[in-house]
Design a protein around this motif. Structure first.
Motif, PDB file in Angstrom:
ATOM      1  N   LYS A   1      35.999  70.620  17.198  1.00 37.87           N
ATOM      2  CA  LYS A   1      37.134  70.068  16.587  1.00 37.87           C
ATOM      3  C   LYS A   1      36.399  69.959  15.307  1.00 37.87           C
ATOM      4  O   LYS A   1      36.463  69.376  14.238  1.00 37.87           O
ATOM      5  CB  LYS A   1      37.376  68.322  17.298  1.00 37.87           C
ATOM      6  CG  LYS A   1      37.993  68.776  17.919  1.00 37.87           C
ATOM      7  CD  LYS A   1      39.648  69.275  17.808  1.00 37.87           C
ATOM      8  CE  LYS A   1      41.085  69.434  18.671  1.00 37.87           C
ATOM      9  NZ  LYS A   1      42.623  70.223  18.106  1.00 37.87           N
ATOM     10  N   ARG A   2      34.875  69.179  15.710  1.00 32.46           N
ATOM     11  CA  ARG A   2      33.647  68.689  14.173  1.00 32.46           C
ATOM     12  C   ARG A   2      33.954  70.304  13.408  1.00 32.46           C
ATOM     13  O   ARG A   2      34.344  69.664  12.450  1.00 32.46           O
ATOM     14  CB  ARG A   2      32.400  69.020  15.077  1.00 32.46           C
ATOM     15  CG  ARG A   2      31.153  68.976  13.914  1.00 32.46           C
ATOM     16  CD  ARG A   2      31.578  67.449  13.527  1.00 32.46           C
ATOM     17  NE  ARG A   2      29.855  66.635  12.998  1.00 32.46           N
ATOM     18  CZ  ARG A   2      30.087  65.691  12.671  1.00 32.46           C
ATOM     19  NH1 ARG A   2      30.843  65.285  12.330  1.00 32.46           N
ATOM     20  NH2 ARG A   2      28.650  65.674  11.734  1.00 32.46           N
TER      21      ARG A   2
ATOM     22  N   LYS B   1      24.625  56.012  13.875  1.00 27.64           N
ATOM     23  CA  LYS B   1      25.046  56.874  14.140  1.00 27.64           C
ATOM     24  C   LYS B   1      24.285  56.760  16.206  1.00 27.64           C
ATOM     25  O   LYS B   1      24.859  56.998  16.864  1.00 27.64           O
ATOM     26  CB  LYS B   1      24.481  58.903  13.573  1.00 27.64           C
ATOM     27  CG  LYS B   1      25.181  59.640  14.310  1.00 27.64           C
ATOM     28  CD  LYS B   1      25.036  60.651  13.718  1.00 27.64           C
ATOM     29  CE  LYS B   1      25.714  62.164  14.319  1.00 27.64           C
ATOM     30  NZ  LYS B   1      27.091  62.177  14.857  1.00 27.64           N
TER      31      LYS B   1
ATOM     32  N   PRO C   1      34.779  70.192  21.654  1.00 20.12           N
ATOM     33  CA  PRO C   1      34.546  68.650  20.843  1.00 20.12           C
ATOM     34  C   PRO C   1      33.711  69.545  19.518  1.00 20.12           C
ATOM     35  O   PRO C   1      33.649  68.758  18.317  1.00 20.12           O
ATOM     36  CB  PRO C   1      33.757  68.258  21.654  1.00 20.12           C
ATOM     37  CG  PRO C   1      33.507  68.036  22.487  1.00 20.12           C
ATOM     38  CD  PRO C   1      34.756  69.175  23.318  1.00 20.12           C
ATOM     39  N   LEU C   2      33.305  70.562  20.210  1.00 17.47           N
ATOM     40  CA  LEU C   2      31.780  71.258  18.733  1.00 17.47           C
ATOM     41  C   LEU C   2      33.468  72.007  17.825  1.00 17.47           C
ATOM     42  O   LEU C   2      33.389  71.828  16.410  1.00 17.47           O
ATOM     43  CB  LEU C   2      31.535  72.623  19.011  1.00 17.47           C
ATOM     44  CG  LEU C   2      30.456  73.047  17.686  1.00 17.47           C
ATOM     45  CD1 LEU C   2      29.302  72.423  17.532  1.00 17.47           C
ATOM     46  CD2 LEU C   2      29.841  74.272  18.489  1.00 17.47           C
TER      47      LEU C   2
ATOM     48  N   GLN D   1      31.235  60.140  12.742  1.00 19.28           N
ATOM     49  CA  GLN D   1      32.193  60.787  12.051  1.00 19.28           C
ATOM     50  C   GLN D   1      33.082  60.624  11.384  1.00 19.28           C
ATOM     51  O   GLN D   1      33.291  61.456  10.294  1.00 19.28           O
ATOM     52  CB  GLN D   1      32.755  61.711  12.989  1.00 19.28           C
ATOM     53  CG  GLN D   1      31.646  62.530  14.216  1.00 19.28           C
ATOM     54  CD  GLN D   1      32.016  63.428  14.721  1.00 19.28           C
ATOM     55  OE1 GLN D   1      32.971  63.650  14.896  1.00 19.28           O
ATOM     56  NE2 GLN D   1      31.059  63.988  15.464  1.00 19.28           N
TER      57      GLN D   1
ATOM     58  N   GLU E   1      31.690  59.386   7.806  1.00 17.07           N
ATOM     59  CA  GLU E   1      31.479  60.413   6.430  1.00 17.07           C
ATOM     60  C   GLU E   1      33.207  61.358   6.305  1.00 17.07           C
ATOM     61  O   GLU E   1      32.965  61.112   5.093  1.00 17.07           O
ATOM     62  CB  GLU E   1      31.438  61.487   7.850  1.00 17.07           C
ATOM     63  CG  GLU E   1      29.417  61.542   8.395  1.00 17.07           C
ATOM     64  CD  GLU E   1      29.521  62.358   9.727  1.00 17.07           C
ATOM     65  OE1 GLU E   1      30.454  63.391   9.549  1.00 17.07           O
ATOM     66  OE2 GLU E   1      28.576  62.519  10.614  1.00 17.07           O
TER      67      GLU E   1
ATOM     68  N   SER F   1      37.399  69.977  11.676  1.00 16.06           N
ATOM     69  CA  SER F   1      37.148  68.936  10.140  1.00 16.06           C
ATOM     70  C   SER F   1      36.145  68.839   9.420  1.00 16.06           C
ATOM     71  O   SER F   1      36.548  69.005   7.851  1.00 16.06           O
ATOM     72  CB  SER F   1      36.391  67.639  11.014  1.00 16.06           C
ATOM     73  OG  SER F   1      37.182  66.923  12.289  1.00 16.06           O
ATOM     74  N   ILE F   2      34.914  70.037   9.104  1.00 13.16           N
ATOM     75  CA  ILE F   2      34.352  70.174   8.467  1.00 13.16           C
ATOM     76  C   ILE F   2      34.709  71.492   7.090  1.00 13.16           C
ATOM     77  O   ILE F   2      34.590  70.773   6.262  1.00 13.16           O
ATOM     78  CB  ILE F   2      32.888  70.525   8.426  1.00 13.16           C
ATOM     79  CG1 ILE F   2      32.052  70.103   9.520  1.00 13.16           C
ATOM     80  CG2 ILE F   2      31.523  71.300   7.411  1.00 13.16           C
ATOM     81  CD1 ILE F   2      31.055  70.280  10.387  1.00 13.16           C
TER      82      ILE F   2
ATOM     83  N   GLU G   1      39.932  61.402  17.144  1.00 15.67           N
ATOM     84  CA  GLU G   1      41.092  62.662  17.139  1.00 15.67           C
ATOM     85  C   GLU G   1      42.161  62.664  18.133  1.00 15.67           C
ATOM     86  O   GLU G   1      42.986  63.215  18.449  1.00 15.67           O
ATOM     87  CB  GLU G   1      40.370  63.762  17.865  1.00 15.67           C
ATOM     88  CG  GLU G   1      39.342  63.618  15.553  1.00 15.67           C
ATOM     89  CD  GLU G   1      38.540  65.240  15.955  1.00 15.67           C
ATOM     90  OE1 GLU G   1      37.865  65.405  15.606  1.00 15.67           O
ATOM     91  OE2 GLU G   1      38.807  65.779  17.408  1.00 15.67           O
TER      92      GLU G   1
ATOM     93  N   GLU H   1      22.264  68.586  15.091  1.00 15.27           N
ATOM     94  CA  GLU H   1      23.329  68.345  15.761  1.00 15.27           C
ATOM     95  C   GLU H   1      23.797  68.722  16.823  1.00 15.27           C
ATOM     96  O   GLU H   1      24.437  68.565  17.897  1.00 15.27           O
ATOM     97  CB  GLU H   1      24.577  67.451  15.243  1.00 15.27           C
ATOM     98  CG  GLU H   1      25.883  67.310  15.745  1.00 15.27           C
ATOM     99  CD  GLU H   1      27.215  67.184  15.398  1.00 15.27           C
ATOM    100  OE1 GLU H   1      27.789  67.545  15.831  1.00 15.27           O
ATOM    101  OE2 GLU H   1      26.662  67.248  13.445  1.00 15.27           O
ATOM    102  N   TRP H   2      23.866  70.318  16.285  1.00 10.30           N
ATOM    103  CA  TRP H   2      24.283  71.614  16.969  1.00 10.30           C
ATOM    104  C   TRP H   2      23.608  73.321  16.322  1.00 10.30           C
ATOM    105  O   TRP H   2      23.395  73.116  15.249  1.00 10.30           O
ATOM    106  CB  TRP H   2      25.840  72.151  17.835  1.00 10.30           C
ATOM    107  CG  TRP H   2      26.365  73.214  18.001  1.00 10.30           C
ATOM    108  CD1 TRP H   2      26.429  73.153  19.195  1.00 10.30           C
ATOM    109  CD2 TRP H   2      25.708  74.309  17.854  1.00 10.30           C
ATOM    110  NE1 TRP H   2      26.193  74.377  19.609  1.00 10.30           N
ATOM    111  CE2 TRP H   2      26.482  75.047  19.328  1.00 10.30           C
ATOM    112  CE3 TRP H   2      26.108  74.508  16.137  1.00 10.30           C
ATOM    113  CZ2 TRP H   2      26.768  76.116  18.966  1.00 10.30           C
ATOM    114  CZ3 TRP H   2      26.586  76.558  16.729  1.00 10.30           C
ATOM    115  CH2 TRP H   2      26.774  77.423  18.079  1.00 10.30           C
TER     116      TRP H   2
END
Length: 310
Positions: free
Chosen positions: A208-209, A16, A205-206, A82, A85, A212-213, A73, A284-285
């Motif tokens: 979309k993250r 990563k 982008p956050l 990602q 994962e 996904s989770i 994506e 990460e955030w």
């Protein structure tokens, strides 16, 4: 076993880190190429490395673009961390384990029972005296893909942790506005069909993250499924609704029936590790409410998400 897990985790973080460095270099190359093609001035951040980047651009004419190399994506084919994962997402059904904090109240037990009905292939277990490390070891041994932990304060559910296995990420949410099934009169039995998922206003982008989770907690539904789970983002609050629908005879309209529960989620942190090493994992955030611009900024979307509907 512990040494092997530690080694695999270090390899994952190393990949990563290398990916982030290559991504930053590729971004600088594309910014420089755009400035040269349009005759613009080169930004101050690129002036020191502009010559070396220009020399390397000669070898990148036939290389894929940044979106193709790193944007899975957006249609790219490159493998990112990602992607690694969620490598088997959509191929194999997820296996989710749901548990609570120690000594849960009756209301929290009721909430976890209803949440288990929302997420298919979910198994609820009693926390008892088990440590987090013991739970995660048992989950990894049984090929569990996600561990979901629900916390409470004075009998009211107020925290949700989604830990993706085997390496992370781990997302932390707050829960508010909880209305459970038994609080809504006249509700029937919950359907066991795999639900269709609706994600509204996850644009950054956050966003979309986070999508996904949440998305990969659910298996792929069949086309004729009449069950819908909606995650709608409004001002960084994720509104969750659980419905079934039925088409009216002789028309295209549908009847929605809420089957509960309903609640709102707010993301406040994403870590790159799992729960047992959360204290040492990279962040990460994280939501910083003490920043002056925190109230003005929207992290999951560009707008509040409701302007186009009203």
């Amino acid at each position: 076993m512990l040494r092997r897990q530690s080694r695999l985790r270090r390899e994952f973080l190393y990949r990563k880190g290398i990916e982030e460095k290559k991504k930053a270099i590729q971004q600088n190359k594309e910014r420089l190429k755009e400035a040269l093609e349009e005759g613009k001035r080169i930004g101050p951040n690129l002036r020191k490395t502009a010559l070396s980047l220009q020399r390397s651009l000669k070898w990148d004419d036939d290389a894929p673009s940044l979106a193709a190399a790193y944007g899975a994506e957006s249609g790219g084919t490159g493998l990112t961390s990602q992607d690694d994962e969620y490598r088997w997402a959509g191929v194999e059904d997820p296996k989710v384990v749901l548990t609570t904090s120690r000594d849960p109240s009756a209301r929290l037990k009721m909430f976890t029972k209803e949440l288990r009905l929302v997420v298919p292939n979910c198994q609820r277990i009693n926390r008892g005296g088990y440590e987090i490390g013991q739970l995660l070891s048992a989950c990894r041994a049984n090929n569990v893909t996600d561990l979901v932990v629900v916390n409470e304060t004075r009998g009211e559910p107020d925290g949700l942790i989604v830990c993706h296995l085997p390496y992370g990420p781990t997302a932390y949410f707050t829960i508010s506005g909880t209305i459970m099934r038994h609080d809504i009169p006249g509700l029937g039995t919950a359907s066991q069909q795999y639900p269709h998922l609706i994600f509204h206003n996850f644009k950054t982008p956050l966003g979309k993250r986070v999508q996904s989770i949440l998305q990969y907690l659910f298996p792929v539904p069949k086309a004729d499924s009449k069950r819908v789970v909606t995650f709608a983002n409004h001002d960084d609050y994720i509104v969750m609704r659980h419905n079934t629908y039925k088409k009216k005879e002789g028309g295209g309209d549908v009847d929605l029936t809420e089957i509960g529960p309903r609640f709102m989620l707010k993301l406040y942190e994403i870590k790159l590790g799992t729960l047992e090493n959360a204290a040492a994992a990279d962040v990460e955030w994280a939501y910083r409410p003490y920043m002056n611009t925190a109230r003005k900024r929207k992290f999951l979307s560009d707008d509040d998400g409701w302007a186009e509907d009203n």
